[in-house]
Each structure stands twice: as structure tokens, then as C-alpha cells.
Design a protein around this motif. Structure first.
Motif, PDB file in Angstrom:
ATOM      1  N   GLY A 249       0.286  -1.565  -0.074  1.00 31.03           N
ATOM      2  CA  GLY A 249      -0.357  -0.197   0.192  1.00 31.03           C
ATOM      3  C   GLY A 249       0.762   1.259  -0.067  1.00 31.03           C
ATOM      4  N   ASP A 250       2.514   1.096  -0.072  1.00 28.07           N
ATOM      5  CA  ASP A 250       2.864   2.476   0.029  1.00 28.07           C
ATOM      6  C   ASP A 250       4.392   1.827  -1.130  1.00 28.07           C
ATOM      7  OD1 ASP A 250       5.091   4.080   0.803  1.00 28.07           O
ATOM      8  OD2 ASP A 250       5.366   3.782   2.420  1.00 28.07           O
ATOM      9  N   ALA A 251       4.336   2.233  -2.025  1.00 25.84           N
ATOM     10  CA  ALA A 251       5.087   2.575  -2.772  1.00 25.84           C
ATOM     11  C   ALA A 251       6.640   2.980  -2.394  1.00 25.84           C
ATOM     12  CB  ALA A 251       4.896   3.922  -3.752  1.00 25.84           C
ATOM     13  N   PHE A 252       6.714   3.168  -1.328  1.00 27.33           N
ATOM     14  CA  PHE A 252       7.977   3.802  -1.034  1.00 27.33           C
ATOM     15  C   PHE A 252       8.773   2.889   1.004  1.00 27.33           C
ATOM     16  CE2 PHE A 252       7.056   6.824  -3.292  1.00 27.33           C
ATOM     17  CZ  PHE A 252       8.528   7.509  -4.745  1.00 27.33           C
ATOM     18  N   ALA A 253       7.611   1.799   0.713  1.00 31.03           N
ATOM     19  CA  ALA A 253       7.540   1.059   1.983  1.00 31.03           C
ATOM     20  C   ALA A 253       8.758   0.190   2.241  1.00 31.03           C
ATOM     21  CB  ALA A 253       6.545  -0.401   2.387  1.00 31.03           C
ATOM     22  N   PHE A 254      10.006   0.194   1.061  1.00 32.05           N
ATOM     23  CA  PHE A 254      11.658  -0.768   1.076  1.00 32.05           C
ATOM     24  C   PHE A 254      12.700   0.752   1.744  1.00 32.05           C
ATOM     25  CE2 PHE A 254      11.332   1.952  -2.761  1.00 32.05           C
ATOM     26  CZ  PHE A 254      12.804   2.184  -2.846  1.00 32.05           C
ATOM     27  N   GLN A 255      11.906   1.879   1.853  1.00 24.86           N
ATOM     28  CA  GLN A 255      12.685   2.575   2.324  1.00 24.86           C
ATOM     29  C   GLN A 255      12.432   2.873   3.671  1.00 24.86           C
ATOM     30  OE1 GLN A 255      11.213   6.573   0.360  1.00 24.86           O
ATOM     31  NE2 GLN A 255      13.468   6.448  -0.742  1.00 24.86           N
ATOM     32  N   LYS A 256      11.441   2.401   4.300  1.00 21.56           N
ATOM     33  CA  LYS A 256      11.062   2.151   5.735  1.00 21.56           C
ATOM     34  C   LYS A 256      11.719   1.356   6.023  1.00 21.56           C
ATOM     35  CE  LYS A 256       7.784   2.256   9.014  1.00 21.56           C
ATOM     36  NZ  LYS A 256       6.512   2.570   9.347  1.00 21.56           N
ATOM     37  N   ILE A 257      11.594   0.085   5.646  1.00 12.70           N
ATOM     38  CA  ILE A 257      12.102  -1.053   5.860  1.00 12.70           C
ATOM     39  C   ILE A 257      14.025  -1.183   5.850  1.00 12.70           C
ATOM     40  CG2 ILE A 257      12.624  -3.882   5.675  1.00 12.70           C
ATOM     41  CD1 ILE A 257       9.825  -3.567   4.536  1.00 12.70           C
ATOM     42  N   LYS A 264      19.579   1.539   7.645  1.00 10.48           N
ATOM     43  CA  LYS A 264      20.115   2.366   5.975  1.00 10.48           C
ATOM     44  C   LYS A 264      19.364   3.257   5.677  1.00 10.48           C
ATOM     45  CE  LYS A 264      22.706  -0.908   3.238  1.00 10.48           C
ATOM     46  NZ  LYS A 264      24.153  -0.771   2.730  1.00 10.48           N
ATOM     47  N   LYS A 265      19.673   4.893   5.414  1.00 10.41           N
ATOM     48  CA  LYS A 265      19.470   5.827   5.070  1.00 10.41           C
ATOM     49  C   LYS A 265      20.459   6.703   3.967  1.00 10.41           C
ATOM     50  CE  LYS A 265      19.571   8.204   9.163  1.00 10.41           C
ATOM     51  NZ  LYS A 265      19.182   9.464  10.158  1.00 10.41           N
ATOM     52  N   LEU A 266      19.979   7.389   3.554  1.00 14.22           N
ATOM     53  CA  LEU A 266      21.171   8.667   2.581  1.00 14.22           C
ATOM     54  C   LEU A 266      21.487   9.428   3.615  1.00 14.22           C
ATOM     55  CD1 LEU A 266      18.421   9.876  -0.654  1.00 14.22           C
ATOM     56  CD2 LEU A 266      20.813   7.834  -0.510  1.00 14.22           C
ATOM     57  N   TRP A 268      26.063  11.825   3.452  1.00 15.14           N
ATOM     58  CA  TRP A 268      27.188  11.862   2.727  1.00 15.14           C
ATOM     59  C   TRP A 268      27.507  11.148   2.762  1.00 15.14           C
ATOM     60  CZ3 TRP A 268      26.573  15.985  -0.681  1.00 15.14           C
ATOM     61  CH2 TRP A 268      25.597  16.767   0.187  1.00 15.14           C
ATOM     62  N   PRO A 269      29.121  10.123   1.347  1.00 23.14           N
ATOM     63  CA  PRO A 269      30.051   9.802   1.480  1.00 23.14           C
ATOM     64  C   PRO A 269      30.738   9.505   2.712  1.00 23.14           C
ATOM     65  CG  PRO A 269      29.896  10.398  -0.957  1.00 23.14           C
ATOM     66  CD  PRO A 269      29.027  11.494   0.092  1.00 23.14           C
ATOM     67  N   TRP A 270      31.799  10.704   3.147  1.00 24.45           N
ATOM     68  CA  TRP A 270      33.069  10.838   3.904  1.00 24.45           C
ATOM     69  C   TRP A 270      31.841  10.031   5.178  1.00 24.45           C
ATOM     70  CZ3 TRP A 270      31.140  14.577   0.977  1.00 24.45           C
ATOM     71  CH2 TRP A 270      30.536  15.704   1.725  1.00 24.45           C
ATOM     72  N   LEU A 271      31.209  10.015   5.575  1.00 28.55           N
ATOM     73  CA  LEU A 271      30.079   9.788   6.673  1.00 28.55           C
ATOM     74  C   LEU A 271      29.713   7.980   6.861  1.00 28.55           C
ATOM     75  CD1 LEU A 271      27.104  12.624   7.359  1.00 28.55           C
ATOM     76  CD2 LEU A 271      29.225  12.677   8.179  1.00 28.55           C
ATOM     77  N   GLY A 272      29.711   7.502   5.808  1.00 25.78           N
ATOM     78  CA  GLY A 272      29.547   6.228   5.838  1.00 25.78           C
ATOM     79  C   GLY A 272      31.360   5.711   5.842  1.00 25.78           C
ATOM     80  N   ILE A 273      31.685   6.280   5.408  1.00 22.77           N
ATOM     81  CA  ILE A 273      32.931   5.213   5.103  1.00 22.77           C
ATOM     82  C   ILE A 273      33.759   5.912   6.583  1.00 22.77           C
ATOM     83  CG2 ILE A 273      35.725   6.119   3.909  1.00 22.77           C
ATOM     84  CD1 ILE A 273      34.442   6.871   1.585  1.00 22.77           C
ATOM     85  N   ARG A 274      33.664   6.745   7.318  1.00 23.22           N
ATOM     86  CA  ARG A 274      33.827   6.982   8.615  1.00 23.22           C
ATOM     87  C   ARG A 274      33.326   5.662   9.499  1.00 23.22           C
ATOM     88  NH1 ARG A 274      33.200  12.399  11.337  1.00 23.22           N
ATOM     89  NH2 ARG A 274      30.617  11.241  11.298  1.00 23.22           N
ATOM     90  N   GLY A 275      32.250   5.662   9.113  1.00 23.80           N
ATOM     91  CA  GLY A 275      31.688   4.322   9.155  1.00 23.80           C
ATOM     92  C   GLY A 275      32.776   3.546   9.577  1.00 23.80           C
ATOM     93  N   VAL A 276      32.669   2.537   8.845  1.00 20.18           N
ATOM     94  CA  VAL A 276      33.531   1.948   7.983  1.00 20.18           C
ATOM     95  C   VAL A 276      34.995   1.841   8.813  1.00 20.18           C
ATOM     96  CG1 VAL A 276      34.294   0.320   6.052  1.00 20.18           C
ATOM     97  CG2 VAL A 276      32.239   1.698   5.654  1.00 20.18           C
ATOM     98  N   SER A 330      27.462   6.095   0.058  1.00 22.18           N
ATOM     99  CA  SER A 330      26.466   7.216   0.259  1.00 22.18           C
ATOM    100  C   SER A 330      24.695   6.885   1.114  1.00 22.18           C
ATOM    101  CB  SER A 330      26.147   8.160  -1.008  1.00 22.18           C
ATOM    102  OG  SER A 330      26.877   8.273  -1.781  1.00 22.18           O
ATOM    103  N   THR A 331      25.363   6.180   2.300  1.00 19.50           N
ATOM    104  CA  THR A 331      24.624   5.847   3.405  1.00 19.50           C
ATOM    105  C   THR A 331      25.526   5.670   3.931  1.00 19.50           C
ATOM    106  OG1 THR A 331      23.410   3.112   3.606  1.00 19.50           O
ATOM    107  CG2 THR A 331      25.492   2.821   2.042  1.00 19.50           C
ATOM    108  N   SER A 332      23.986   5.633   5.330  1.00 16.91           N
ATOM    109  CA  SER A 332      24.877   5.991   7.027  1.00 16.91           C
ATOM    110  C   SER A 332      25.502   4.447   6.975  1.00 16.91           C
ATOM    111  CB  SER A 332      23.152   6.363   8.216  1.00 16.91           C
ATOM    112  OG  SER A 332      22.192   4.858   7.239  1.00 16.91           O
ATOM    113  N   PHE A 333      24.894   3.442   6.500  1.00 15.93           N
ATOM    114  CA  PHE A 333      25.555   1.887   6.897  1.00 15.93           C
ATOM    115  C   PHE A 333      26.058   1.660   5.535  1.00 15.93           C
ATOM    116  CE2 PHE A 333      24.594  -2.660   8.303  1.00 15.93           C
ATOM    117  CZ  PHE A 333      25.939  -2.559   9.619  1.00 15.93           C
ATOM    118  N   VAL A 334      27.497   2.078   5.795  1.00  9.74           N
ATOM    119  CA  VAL A 334      28.307   0.804   4.588  1.00  9.74           C
ATOM    120  C   VAL A 334      28.452  -0.446   4.766  1.00  9.74           C
ATOM    121  CG1 VAL A 334      29.987   0.827   2.928  1.00  9.74           C
ATOM    122  CG2 VAL A 334      29.306   3.169   3.805  1.00  9.74           C
ATOM    123  N   LEU A 335      27.934  -1.134   3.911  1.00  2.00           N
ATOM    124  CA  LEU A 335      28.299  -2.686   4.435  1.00  2.00           C
ATOM    125  C   LEU A 335      28.007  -3.206   3.004  1.00  2.00           C
ATOM    126  CD1 LEU A 335      28.482  -4.703   6.646  1.00  2.00           C
ATOM    127  CD2 LEU A 335      25.909  -5.438   6.166  1.00  2.00           C
TER     128      LEU A 335
END
Length: 387
Positions: A249-257, A264-266, A268-276, A330-335
Motif C-alpha cells: 500500500g506504500d510505493a516507498f515501503a522499502f525505504q522504511k524497512i 540504511k538511509k542516504l 554523505w559518503p564521508w560519513l559512511g566511510i568513517r563508519g566503516v 552514500s549511506t549511513s551504514f556501508v556494508l
């Protein structure tokens, strides 16, 4: 030789041989041989590392049914559900499990074997198309080396198992080949299918647009209305959004999951890399190596390849590599960056050029690839995290 290959690529009609005759059967044989070696090696590695004897040949296949593969098999068998853990599987794009379901009719309902067949056919297609694409600009020797480096890349085992890598690569490479042949309808349709296999398929739009721009510049700046077929590529994502809407019922349900379950959410690249980078200091040495050190190594490899692409290869290839690298970082959790870098196919052209010019470096790349391929396969078949 290059001119000959261009003429063959753009030729048509009665002058073209049947597609079966035009296949490079040595490449087909190489893919199948690598697949067989991996299958045998994985079984032996499992015996040694897990200290558990596999009793049947089917067991040799079951050790590959790890991580995302069971989710794709669930979708193939049951479709997308809205209850239980399987409600989370909406984040997995549908083309691969749909094809697995189709192939299950040939395997008496065995979805694992069907998945391996889909990946097997797709891996052969990906190797042939990579060689075909290379031959537009490279010698036959460089093209063959590019295929070799793809098949032995440290995460190339994903070509052969129940993951989307082989199907996605085959569709993307097919789209590029069609564009180079100026068959834009085919390029757009293959791009749409790639977008139905993975979100990265949408990145074909700017890459194909760059290819069209190069052709515009070399063709007295005349507009070709066939280029508008590039827009078909967006249909892949559109169909996926409609699927989300139909199921949840939600076209963007995948984003919430993705945000709530996979964190995972959008970003800046350097933030995701810093987490790695922070993962390097995890107390578990094996975990620190796999989610810290190796992730950073392949992120760095992807970045170096981008710079190298812009200097050495076509802009369309450089755009493809750049946007894929940005998408994975470009994600908060790079994996899983070692697996995602694998689909940045211009890397194999660069490796092949370097190996042709400096054979010593070709040997270094080969040894590195084979050693880490063996290491990662040994991890994966035991059910340990390996991207």
C-alpha cells in the motif's frame, strides 16, 4: 582489428552469422571451468574448516544457500508477503526471484537448483558480453584478460550462486553493448530489466546518455530520436515502486524497512566511510577484518578505479563506475562494498590494460585475486559473513 570489431558490432542483416556461431566457446568453457573449480574447492574448504563431512552432491550446493539467497528463494516460492520476517523481503528487487520461479519448472520445484541455473546462464552471458564490450576499444588479448580478471575477482563467487550479481551484470553489459551498436531500443529495454533486478540499474540512464552524447559529437552533432529509448530504463524502478504499492500500500515501503531494519538511509559518503573505518577497531578480530579492513580496501579500490577510468576509458564507463561507487558509500551504514565494487565492470578493462602493458602487475593482480577469492569462499560456505 578494432575497426573490424566495430564493423561487426554495427553490422546486420544477411551478413551476420547466427548468434550460436558467433559465441566465443572458449569463454563459455572458461566460465564453466571456473564454476566447477569453485564448486569443488568450496566443498573441500567446508570439510576442512567446518570439520563436517558433506554426504551428498546436493550438499555441495546447499553450502552456498547463505545470507541473501534464502530470501530470494522465499520470494520465488511464496511471493512477497506482508507478515512475519518475509515482510522484510520487499527490499529485494523482483526480477531474479521471478526468473528463479520460472526455472523451478525445469528443476521439479527445487528452487535452489533453479537459482543456480539462473545465475549460471547469466554468468556465461556476462562474460561473453564483457568480452564483446571490450572488443569495441581493445585488442582481443586485452578483452580476454578482462574476462579473466572478472572471473577471479575476490568476490566473483557471487556470479555463480543465488545472488543477483550475474543477472544484473549481464543486463547492464548487454545495455552498454546495445548502445555501442546504436541499438537504443534494446539498450533501454535491457536497462529497464537491470532496474528491475537492482536499484543500480537506474544509473544506466546517465551512463547511456553520455554514450549518446559521444555519438552525437562524432556524428556532425545530429540528433538521433532513437536516443529517447534511454528513458525506458526508468521503467525498472517504476515497476518496483508499483510492486511496493501493490504489496504494502506504500510505493516507498522499502525505504522504511531499509531504515528501520538495516539502518540504511542516504548520507554523505564521508560519513559512511568513517563508519566503516570505525569497524577496524571492533574487539572481534575476524569481524574487524571483514566489516572494517576489507570494506575499506574495496572502497579505496573503487575510488582509485574511478580516477583511472576518467583518465583512460570512455566517459560513459567512468560515469557508471563513479555513480555506483557513490551509491554504495552514500549511506549511513556501508556494508558489502567488496560485492558492490564487483559490478563496476570498467575495473576489469583497467586491470587488463595494465596486465598487457606490464605483465608483472598482471601477475600481482592475479595472485591477489585468487588468494582473497579462496579466503572469502571459505568464509562464505561456512555461513560466516563474506559480503
Amino acid at each position: 582489428m578494432k575497426a573490424t570489431h566495430r564493423q561487426e558490432a554495427k553490422g546486420g542483416g544477411a551478413h551476420e552469422e547466427s548468434w550460436l556461431k558467433r559465441l566465443d566457446w572458449s569463454v563459455v568453457g572458461l566460465v564453466l571451468a571456473v564454476k566447477a573449480v569453485l564448486l569443488v574447492y568450496a566443498a573441500h574448504a567446508f570439510h576442512l574448516l567446518a570439520n563436517f563431512r558433506i554426504q551428498t552432491f546436493y550438499g555441495w550446493l546447499e553450502i552456498w544457500n547463505r545470507w541473501d539467497t534464502p530470501h530470494y528463494l522465499d520470494i520465488a516460492r511464496d511471493g512477497y508477503l506482508t507478515t512475519g520476517d518475509q515482510r522484510l523481503w520487499i527490499v529485494f528487487y523482483p526480477l531474479y526471484p521471478w526468473l528463479v520461479r520460472v526455472f523451478s519448472w525445469l528443476t521439479a520445484g527445487d528452487y535452489l537448483v533453479a537459482a543456480l541455473l539462473v545465475s549460471g546462464v547469466s554468468s556465461v552471458a556476462a562474460a561473453l558480453l564483457l568480452q564483446r564490450l571490450a572488443l569495441f576499444d581493445e585488442t582481443e588479448g586485452v578483452a580476454r584478460r578482462a574476462v579473466w580478471f572478472m572471473l577471479i575477482f575476490p568476490t566473483s563467487y557471487f556470479l555463480h550462486i543465488g545472488y543477483t550479481e550475474s543477472l544484473f551484470l549481464a543486463l547492464c553489459l548487454g545495455s552498454f553493448v546495445a548502445a555501442r551498436k546504436e541499438r537504443w531500443l534494446a539498450a533501454g529495454l535491457l536497462g529497464a530489466l537491470a532496474g528491475l533486478a537492482r536499484v543500480n540499474g537506474l544509473l544506466l540512464i546517465p551512463a547511456l546518455a553520455a554514450e549518446a552524447f559521444m555519438q552525437w559529437r562524432s556524428n556532425d552533432r545530429r540528433f538521433n530520436p532513437q536516443w529517447l529509448w534511454i528513458g525506458l530504463t526508468s521503467l525498472g524502478l517504476a515497476c518496483y515502486l508499483l510492486l511496493n504499492k501493490y504489496v504494502t500500500g506504500d510505493a516507498f515501503a522499502f525505504q522504511k524497512i531499509l531504515r528501520e531494519h538495516w539502518h540504511k538511509k542516504l548520507s554523505w559518503p564521508w560519513l559512511g566511510i568513517r563508519g566503516v573505518a570505525g569497524g577496524i577497531w571492533r574487539p572481534d578480530a575476524a569481524e574487524a577484518q571483514m566489516v572494517g579492513v576489507q570494506e575499506l580496501i574495496f572502497i579505496a579500490l573503487g575510488f582509485v578505479a574511478i580516477v583511472w577510468c576518467w583518465r583512460e576509458l570512455r566517459p560513459s564507463y567512468a560515469i557508471w563506475a563513479t555513480l555506483n561507487w557513490l551509491l554504495l558509500t552514500s549511506t549511513s551504514f556501508v556494508l558489502s562494498s567488496p560485492r558492490y565494487v564487483f559490478t563496476m565492470f570498467p575495473i576489469y578493462f583497467l586491470f587488463a590494460r595494465l596486465a598487457s602493458a606490464r605483465p608483472v602487475w598482471g601477475g600481482v593482480i592475479t595472485v591477489w585475486s585468487l588468494l582473497y577469492l579462496a579466503l572469502f569462499v571459505g568464509q562464505f560456505v561456512q555461513g560466516r559473513w563474506a559480503f
